[in-house]
Design a protein around this motif. Structure first.
Motif, PDB file in Angstrom:
ATOM      1  N   ARG A  94      54.459  30.795  34.448  1.00 26.75           N
ATOM      2  CA  ARG A  94      54.359  32.030  35.212  1.00 26.75           C
ATOM      3  C   ARG A  94      55.474  33.015  34.872  1.00 26.75           C
ATOM      4  N   SER A  95      56.645  32.532  34.639  1.00 24.85           N
ATOM      5  CA  SER A  95      57.794  33.410  34.463  1.00 24.85           C
ATOM      6  C   SER A  95      57.756  34.160  33.145  1.00 24.85           C
ATOM      7  N   GLY A  96      56.924  33.713  32.188  1.00 26.20           N
ATOM      8  CA  GLY A  96      56.950  34.337  30.877  1.00 26.20           C
ATOM      9  C   GLY A  96      55.973  35.466  30.691  1.00 26.20           C
TER      10      GLY A  96
ATOM     11  N   SER B 102      47.872  36.040  22.997  1.00 33.79           N
ATOM     12  CA  SER B 102      49.021  35.467  23.709  1.00 33.79           C
ATOM     13  C   SER B 102      48.511  34.585  24.841  1.00 33.79           C
ATOM     14  N   GLU B 103      48.840  33.322  24.827  1.00 33.88           N
ATOM     15  CA  GLU B 103      48.325  32.386  25.831  1.00 33.88           C
ATOM     16  C   GLU B 103      48.707  32.789  27.255  1.00 33.88           C
ATOM     17  N   PRO B 104      49.989  33.116  27.552  1.00 32.60           N
ATOM     18  CA  PRO B 104      50.333  33.494  28.933  1.00 32.60           C
ATOM     19  C   PRO B 104      49.554  34.731  29.404  1.00 32.60           C
ATOM     20  N   VAL B 105      49.397  35.701  28.511  1.00 34.40           N
ATOM     21  CA  VAL B 105      48.700  36.933  28.883  1.00 34.40           C
ATOM     22  C   VAL B 105      47.212  36.685  29.054  1.00 34.40           C
ATOM     23  N   ALA B 106      46.610  36.017  28.063  1.00 29.06           N
ATOM     24  CA  ALA B 106      45.163  35.779  28.116  1.00 29.06           C
ATOM     25  C   ALA B 106      44.784  34.912  29.307  1.00 29.06           C
ATOM     26  N   GLU B 107      45.576  33.885  29.563  1.00 32.95           N
ATOM     27  CA  GLU B 107      45.250  32.986  30.690  1.00 32.95           C
ATOM     28  C   GLU B 107      45.332  33.717  32.027  1.00 32.95           C
ATOM     29  N   THR B 108      46.341  34.566  32.174  1.00 29.71           N
ATOM     30  CA  THR B 108      46.490  35.305  33.433  1.00 29.71           C
ATOM     31  C   THR B 108      45.338  36.288  33.629  1.00 29.71           C
ATOM     32  N   ALA B 109      44.944  36.948  32.552  1.00 31.24           N
ATOM     33  CA  ALA B 109      43.808  37.876  32.646  1.00 31.24           C
ATOM     34  C   ALA B 109      42.540  37.132  33.050  1.00 31.24           C
ATOM     35  N   ARG B 110      42.325  35.948  32.467  1.00 28.63           N
ATOM     36  CA  ARG B 110      41.132  35.156  32.838  1.00 28.63           C
ATOM     37  C   ARG B 110      41.199  34.737  34.297  1.00 28.63           C
ATOM     38  N   TRP B 111      42.359  34.387  34.770  1.00 24.60           N
ATOM     39  CA  TRP B 111      42.510  33.970  36.176  1.00 24.60           C
ATOM     40  C   TRP B 111      42.144  35.121  37.119  1.00 24.60           C
TER      41      TRP B 111
ATOM     42  N   ALA C 297      39.663  42.917  45.280  1.00 26.08           N
ATOM     43  CA  ALA C 297      40.728  42.177  45.968  1.00 26.08           C
ATOM     44  C   ALA C 297      41.940  43.078  46.077  1.00 26.08           C
ATOM     45  N   GLU C 298      42.728  42.871  47.130  1.00 26.26           N
ATOM     46  CA  GLU C 298      43.974  43.609  47.260  1.00 26.26           C
ATOM     47  C   GLU C 298      44.973  43.102  46.234  1.00 26.26           C
ATOM     48  N   VAL C 299      45.664  44.021  45.612  1.00 27.78           N
ATOM     49  CA  VAL C 299      46.701  43.631  44.658  1.00 27.78           C
ATOM     50  C   VAL C 299      47.720  42.732  45.342  1.00 27.78           C
ATOM     51  N   GLY C 300      48.057  43.055  46.593  1.00 28.79           N
ATOM     52  CA  GLY C 300      49.047  42.259  47.309  1.00 28.79           C
ATOM     53  C   GLY C 300      48.655  40.798  47.446  1.00 28.79           C
ATOM     54  N   ARG C 301      47.352  40.543  47.670  1.00 30.50           N
ATOM     55  CA  ARG C 301      46.910  39.143  47.796  1.00 30.50           C
ATOM     56  C   ARG C 301      47.092  38.400  46.477  1.00 30.50           C
ATOM     57  N   LEU C 302      46.749  39.053  45.370  1.00 36.71           N
ATOM     58  CA  LEU C 302      46.883  38.385  44.068  1.00 36.71           C
ATOM     59  C   LEU C 302      48.337  38.178  43.688  1.00 36.71           C
ATOM     60  N   THR C 303      49.202  39.141  44.001  1.00 34.78           N
ATOM     61  CA  THR C 303      50.613  38.976  43.646  1.00 34.78           C
ATOM     62  C   THR C 303      51.300  37.935  44.522  1.00 34.78           C
ATOM     63  N   GLU C 304      50.763  37.716  45.737  1.00 36.40           N
ATOM     64  CA  GLU C 304      51.292  36.611  46.550  1.00 36.40           C
ATOM     65  C   GLU C 304      50.976  35.273  45.896  1.00 36.40           C
TER      66      GLU C 304
ATOM     67  N   ARG D 295      50.221  34.912  42.604  1.00 39.11           N
ATOM     68  CA  ARG D 295      50.824  34.903  41.266  1.00 39.11           C
ATOM     69  C   ARG D 295      51.930  35.957  41.222  1.00 39.11           C
ATOM     70  N   PRO D 296      53.142  35.622  41.660  1.00 40.46           N
ATOM     71  CA  PRO D 296      54.225  36.623  41.747  1.00 40.46           C
ATOM     72  C   PRO D 296      54.529  37.325  40.440  1.00 40.46           C
TER      73      PRO D 296
END
Length: 501
Positions: free
Chosen positions: A7-9, A73-82, A91-98, A100-101
């Motif tokens: 997540r941090s990357g 990029s695996e971190p980028v592609a995986e997050t986009a798929r999620w 969805a509210e951006v706030g819910r998703l950032t909670e 996935r910070p």
């Protein structure tokens, strides 16, 4: 899909991609692709020193390059798929950032959060005003409208639980999304038609699902309106009816319509041959309406009613003879059908009852302290002579059905067999035909009627004997104070009509 372990990357991985771009490509990213206020291609071309057309080519190439790099990029592609898997519609951006910070982390190279960077480059979702929309805003707004339309009540009321289920949201998030789209949210429901006060009031009643007082309806309106405005809407709109002394309902609920206490007492006395036990009167009225016993007792011993030994009856009035039909303005006949001409006013449009001339009431068999119910295609029409004059109930349903407006002329028609109707004025030419049309005659426009036929029909309409002349008709119209018909006859030469007795 399960959450990724890295997540941090995410922000760092995006920064690495941007740092591989050239300087003018980075300017294009920060000033156009990822800017909240993108500059034009022409202006950007001036900044980076190329033509507008060349700037457009660079813009296209940069977006293509970023899209390929993102999915490599695996971190980028995986997050986009999620995100795509987690957001079927919105969805509210706030819910998703909670959840996935790292989505809220700012990508330093372009100065915007990671989730907005992903949304800007072909990742099958958009970010607008704090909402993630998949695949884009237009599609989500259209899907939302389809859900609301397919589940709305006749008043445009939709349960939030239904919207939440259809859009895969919590009920609270669904409420915020609908409010963001401009819909009115009332408790656990959304109102999709609330732009007019009439529709808003209908929605409030639809949400309640039961009769409400004026104050209760007024308290739930957003934004607030005056009580007088709400009252006018309730009286004027055919969707609403009084179901009790103080409560309003939707007509489609099929509840009995409230009748004022005085009219109820008069009707019950008449039904019981002129007298009724007070206790029976109270029980009958209270079984149908929320009316206090004290109010019924007060009405039952005042005005036209008398109470002796707990028996209620009409007081004995001094009966005055009704005015003769021949001198009753705007009262006409055609065979056995009676007509009364009237001009629609605001009170009629609002649904008020109104007085009828005594000459007409007498012909209908309604005298002091009596009533009569007439059948019509839109329900019973009550004629009641209470106190000093005969009155008829509202004709608002007929006005709405005919789509007539204030100032229009209509005829109350009383047909054989105790049938009632309201008919519009049927204009018919000029002279005798126009005059006859003003009496509501059904054949005023018939081209086969001769002048003699028209005179005879007009004489009959104003209660004259066969053989009456045009001069007789004009004299009668003068006595009746009916200048409209007299004016229509002005160009017609005088002559008698044939005696058809």
């Amino acid at each position: 899909m399960s959450e990724p372990t890295r997540r941090s990357g995410l922000a760092e991985a995006l920064d690495d991609i941007f740092q591989a771009l050239g300087s003018r490509e980075l300017v294009l990213c920060s000033e156009r692709i990822f800017s909240s206020r993108p500059v034009s291609l022409a202006r950007l071309g001036q900044v980076i020193g190329v033509s507008r057309e060349r700037t457009g080519q660079i813009d296209h190439q940069v977006r293509k390059t970023l899209k390929v790099a993102f999915f490599a990029s695996e971190p980028v592609a995986e997050t986009a798929r999620w995100i795509v898997d987690s957001v079927p519609y919105v969805a509210e951006v706030g819910r998703l950032t909670e959840q996935r910070p790292e989505l809220a982390a700012v990508v330093k190279t372009v100065g915007v959060p990671a989730i907005e960077v992903l949304a800007a480059v072909g990742t099958k979702f958009e970010v607008r005003d704090g909402w993630v929309l998949a695949p884009d805003a237009d599609d989500v707004i259209s899907s939302t409208a389809d859900v609301l339309d397919s589940h709305a009540s006749p008043e445009g009321v939709v349960p939030l639980a239904v919207v939440a289920g259809e859009l895969s949201l919590s009920q609270e998030e669904a409420a915020r999304w609908l409010a963001h789209c401009g819909y009115t949210v009332l408790g656990a429901h959304a109102l999709i038609r609330a732009s007019t006060l009439e529709d808003h009031v209908a929605g409030v009643l639809g949400v309640a699902g039961e009769p409400m007082t004026l104050d209760e309806i007024h308290a739930r309106l957003q934004p607030k309106r005056t009580s007088a405005a709400v009252r006018n809407v309730l009286v004027a709109d055919s969707r609403f009816m009084k179901s009790d002394r103080t409560k309003w309902a939707l007509g489609r609920w099929g509840l009995p319509e409230y009748v004022p206490i005085r009219q109820q007492i008069a009707h019950l006395i008449t039904e019981n041959d002129g007298r009724i036990e007070l206790d029976e009167l109270i029980a009958s009225i209270r079984s149908r309406y929320d009316v206090s016993e004290a109010s019924i007792r007060t009405y039952a011993s005042a005005g036209e009613f008398s109470q002796v030994n707990n028996v209620v009856s009409f007081r004995s009035p001094v009966r005055k003879p009704g005015r003769s039909p021949r001198i009753t303005p705007r009262l006409y006949r055609e065979g056995d059908t009676l007509r009364f001409r009237m001009k629609i006013n605001n009170q009629h449009k609002r649904g008020s009852s109104f007085s009828l001339p005594s000459g007409l009431a007498g012909l209908l068999g309604v005298g002091p302290n009596s009533s009569k119910s007439l059948a019509s295609r839109l329900g019973a029409q009550e004629i009641v002579w209470a106190s000093v004059q005969a009155r008829t109930g509202t004709i608002k349903r007929f006005i709405d059905d005919l789509r007539v407006e204030v100032g229009d002329i209509v005829f109350l028609e009383f047909r054989p067999g105790d049938e009632f109707a309201v008919e519009p004025l049927r204009e018919a030419g000029s002279g005798l035909r126009a005059a006859l049309a003003l009496t509501g005659h059904s054949h005023a426009g018939d081209p086969e009627l001769t002048e003699s036929d028209l005179i005879a029909a007009l004489a009959h309409a104003v209660w004259l004997e066969p053989g009456a002349s045009l001069d007789d008709i004009r004299e009668t119209l003068s006595r009746r104070r009916e200048p409209e018909i007299a004016d229509a006859l002005a160009p017609v030469a005088g002559r008698s009509c044939p005696d058809r007795s």
